[in-house]
Design a protein around this motif. Structure first.
Motif, PDB file in Angstrom:
ATOM      1  N   GLU A 275      -4.434  -0.435   0.312  1.00 26.69           N
ATOM      2  CA  GLU A 275      -3.572   0.740   0.341  1.00 26.69           C
ATOM      3  C   GLU A 275      -2.793   0.791   1.654  1.00 26.69           C
ATOM      4  O   GLU A 275      -3.352   0.541   2.726  1.00 26.69           O
ATOM      5  N   GLU A 288      -6.513   1.589   3.818  1.00 28.45           N
ATOM      6  CA  GLU A 288      -7.882   1.219   3.463  1.00 28.45           C
ATOM      7  C   GLU A 288      -7.835   0.231   2.313  1.00 28.45           C
ATOM      8  O   GLU A 288      -6.787   0.026   1.696  1.00 28.45           O
ATOM      9  N   ASN A 290      -9.732  -0.629  -1.393  1.00 27.68           N
ATOM     10  CA  ASN A 290     -10.664  -0.210  -2.434  1.00 27.68           C
ATOM     11  C   ASN A 290     -11.189  -1.461  -3.117  1.00 27.68           C
ATOM     12  O   ASN A 290     -10.432  -2.217  -3.724  1.00 27.68           O
TER      13      ASN A 290
HETATM   14 MG    MG Z   1      -7.499   5.816  -0.659  1.00 28.87          MG
END
Ligand code: MG
Ligand code: ADP
Ligand code: ADP
Length: 477
Positions: A275, A288, A290
């Motif tokens: 992200e 971040e 995921n």
């Molecule tokens: Mg997020």
């Protein structure tokens, strides 16, 4: 032999259905779990086998030891965690592997590293990804002051263990920061079991743009372009589009190659998402990673034609990626609307309850990943996501018209949903221009007002029910 003997789908709702569908197409039997209060959930009927776990309503889904035990008892040799629940828990992934079950996801060590937001930022930095300027974990008021001086206001005070849009507060002055420190840390301890907090520069009016990657266990990695997830309420995505209307092919390639490089350094395989926040000059900052399948993965599938869940399963089984980066072509445009049991006119307050009438949309270019039906009682215990309505079109104009048509066709009565609200968003000039930022909803809310849909006969039902109650009262007297 097939890819796996049997897959344990350790989730519920639409994502459990999505995974079961992928398994069916690959010829793999499935087993799933459910709790007592969730006995009418649709994933139970879609899987080949479903086993009751306890306690309900939620804890059974989070009891990793029990799920592993049930999986082994049922003869499963792999576990797909979906998203939420155990999906980003590296200890769960490790426990699966220790029990001889293949975890359908990335290596536990990569999950551990990326699950720690502070460590993830450091690793991304080392991999050459630009990151949002920020601090390590803040322990004292002095440290907070020093880092505030380096980063500059406004900033976000973030919980290291935060997620799902929770655990961040904006601070504009040193006084505010020092006053918030203790409370934020206590809140983080309470909500995420970790009191650690850190600081991040607040990027003003950014877009949230994320890169999808997919890799195998032999070191091959591809990226599948980006999704623009800037339409958010309370830092949580509700509408996503692919591709972004602002990214240039050069930026896409640059961000994609960097995301792959960082993933390669982690020894990453399976699906994952990096992200980023992107400013109006197209400067991008890593936010971040995921380490799981993402809610909004279908729009990437629609523009690439690549099945990401099947990709995860094949990678977990040790198969080699048959696609190279050059094979990944983006075709047309896709939109996802998260159909939530929420009332947008009341601050998106949850709206569980019985669905009295249900009619789903269809037709060319429409994809629906849902988990509800007429007569179903939406439980109050879980995520409010009822269905993901996706549309594909050759052009942006076509996909906008198609999504609006599908939203108009979609009938859900008895509870409040986000459907009528999304039709307003789709009409908004700033949405149609593609230039919207993460501030869009907060800023435009007043201009997105709408009337609730009521069918003429709804009034008869209400009148009838009232009359019945009245007569009952009279009869009792
Ligand atoms: Mg997020
Ligand atoms: P995505 O990034 O896949 O679009 P979200 O960030 O909205 O999705 O999170 C995916 C799911 O995981 C949601 O159901 C969300 O509620 C849940 N989730 C993720 N992280 C957390 C967390 N730390 N605490 C609670 N729920 C979380
Ligand atoms: P989560 O783990 O909850 O998904 P993220 O760090 O991915 O948390 O952030 C979620 C959203 O919060 C982002 O998409 C963005 O809208 C907002 N956000 C997070 N960090 C920043 C930042 N530094 N500046 C501006 N907005 C941010």
């Amino acid at each position: 032999m097939g890819l796996f003997q049997k897959v344990m789908v350790a989730n519920r709702g639409e994502i459990a259905v999505r995974i079961i569908r992928a398994c069916k197409e690959l010829g793999i039997p499935t087993v799933t779990v459910f709790t007592e209060q969730d006995a009418n959930a649709i994933h139970i009927t879609k899987a080949d086998q479903a086993i009751l776990v306890s306690p309900g309503p939620v804890a059974g889904y989070l009891d990793h030891a029990q799920i592993i035990e049930v999986a082994r008892w049922a003869g499963a040799d792999a576990i797909h965690p979906g998203y939420g629940f155990g999906a980003e828990n590296w200890q769960f992934a490790q426990a699966c592997e220790d029990a001889g079950l293949t975890f359908i996801g990335p290596p536990p060590e990569a999950m551990r590293q990326m699950g720690d937001k502070v460590l993830a930022r450091k690793l991304a930095d080392e991999a050459g990804l630009p990151t949002v300027p920020g601090s390590p974990v803040i322990g004292t008021a002095e440290e907070a002051q020093t880092w505030a001086g380096k980063i500059g206001f406004p900033m976000l005070l973030k919980a290291k263990g935060g997620g799902g849009g929770r655990g961040m507060r904006r601070v504009d002055t040193l006084e505010q920061l020092l006053n918030s420190l203790q409370g934020a840390s206590q809140e983080a301890a309470r909500n995420f079991g970790d009191p650690a907090v850190y600081l991040e520069k607040l990027i003003e009016e950014p877009k949230h743009i994320e890169i999808q990657i997919l890799g195998d266990k032999h070191g091959n990695l591809i990226h599948l372009g980006e999704r623009d997830c800037s339409i958010q309420r309370r830092h949580q995505k509700i509408i996503e589009i692919a591709p972004s209307l602002v990214l240039t092919p050069e930026k896409r390639r640059e961000m994609g190659e960097l995301a792959k490089r960082a993933a390669a350094l982690l020894g990453y395989h399976s699906a994952g998402t990096m992200e980023f926040l992107v400013d109006k000059d197209l400067n991008y900052y890593f936010l971040e990673m995921n380490t799981r399948i993402q809610v909004e993965h279908p729009i990437t599938e629609l523009i690439t034609g690549i099945d990401l869940v099947a990709g995860q399963i094949k990678a977990a089984a040790g198969e080699r990626l048959t696609l190279t980066q050059d094979d990944v072509r983006l075709h047309g445009f896709a939109i996802e609307c998260r159909i939530n049991a929420e009332d947008p006119r009341n601050n998106f307050f949850p709206s569980p309850g019985r669905i009295t009438r249900y009619q789903s949309p269809g037709g060319i270019g429409i994809r629906l990943d849902g988990c509800v039906f007429g007569g179903y009682e939406v439980p109050p215990y879980f995520d409010p996501l009822l269905a993901k309505l996706c549309a594909w079109g050759n052009t942006w104009e076509e996909v906008l018209n198609r999504m609006d048509r599908a939203l108009e066709e979609y009938i859900i009565r008895g509870i409040k949903t986000t459907i009528p609200f999304y039709r307003q968003v789709l009409k908004h000039a700033d949405f149609r221009s593609g230039l919207f930022t993460t501030n869009f909803l907060a800023e435009k809310m007043p201009s997105l007002a709408y009337k609730d849909v009521h069918e003429p006969w709804d009034l008869f039902y209400v009148a009838g029910a009232t009359l019945f109650c009245e007569l009952n009262q009279i009869a009792k007297k």
